[in-house]
Scaffold this active site. Structure first.
Site, PDB file in Angstrom:
ATOM      1  CB  VAL A 188      -0.957   0.018   1.211  1.00 48.46           C
ATOM      2  CG1 VAL A 188      -1.946   1.174   1.095  1.00 48.46           C
ATOM      3  CG2 VAL A 188      -1.712  -1.299   1.336  1.00 48.46           C
ATOM      4  N   PRO A 189       1.586   1.506  -1.121  1.00 48.40           N
ATOM      5  CG  PRO A 189       2.324   1.656  -3.340  1.00 48.40           C
ATOM      6  CD  PRO A 189       1.622   0.743  -2.367  1.00 48.40           C
ATOM      7  CG  HIS A 190       0.502   5.496   2.157  1.00 51.44           C
ATOM      8  ND1 HIS A 190       0.927   4.204   2.421  1.00 51.44           N
ATOM      9  CD2 HIS A 190       0.700   6.202   3.282  1.00 51.44           C
ATOM     10  CE1 HIS A 190       1.352   4.140   3.674  1.00 51.44           C
ATOM     11  NE2 HIS A 190       1.232   5.344   4.217  1.00 51.44           N
ATOM     12  N   GLY A 191       1.281   8.481  -0.249  1.00 47.44           N
ATOM     13  CA  GLY A 191       1.978   9.732   0.021  1.00 47.44           C
ATOM     14  C   GLY A 191       1.008  10.845   0.344  1.00 47.44           C
TER      15      GLY A 191
END
Length: 151
Positions: A65-68
């Site tokens: 779950v890559p997030h920014g």
């Protein structure tokens, strides 16, 4: 979690090819910017990389779950990607990742963001669902699986 404002068939990509985590993050950033012109792909890329630098966003079982956090946006946006070939992701279980739920969240988003991540972790702990997502033929089939698993 999976209401049509957050994830829809147009935000699901099946059969994505990438040869590295960095290239995957570039692809995710560019795709977010194409789907939402108010977003800047460079800012998304840098934010996702900065978060990943703090520790892997891989949940285990081949899910990440890559997030920014993004300045100037008020809403959470999502993409779901099914990768053709799993990528090393520094997961605690050492499993490579082939299912990716990418997010951009407002810079000041806190409680809602944590609740959303918790919901995603819970949703993707279902091994049967993961196998079905891996074998899905296209975005519409993935959408059907995700929307029918909505609790």
């Amino acid at each position: 979690m999976l209401d049509s404002d957050l994830l829809s068939p147009a935000r699901i990509l099946a059969g994505v090819r990438s040869n590295s985590k960095k290239r995957l993050f570039e692809f995710i950033s560019t795709t977010f910017a194409k789907k939402s012109p108010e977003l800047n792909s460079r800012e998304i890329f840098e934010s996702i990389c900065a978060r990943e630098h703090l520790g892997s966003t891989a949940l285990g079982n081949g899910i990440a779950v890559p997030h920014g956090r993004i300045r100037g946006t008020e809403e959470v946006q999502a993409l779901f990607l099914q990768l053709v070939k799993p990528l090393p992701f520094d997961a605690e279980d050492s499993q490579p990742v082939d299912l990716v739920f990418a997010l951009t969240v407002p810079e000041n988003c806190t409680g809602d963001h944590k609740k959303l991540l918790s919901d995603i972790v819970e949703r993707f702990s279902d091994k049967d669902l993961l196998e079905q997502l891996r074998s899905a033929a296209d975005a519409n089939e993935i959408w059907q699986l995700l929307s029918s698993s909505h609790s």
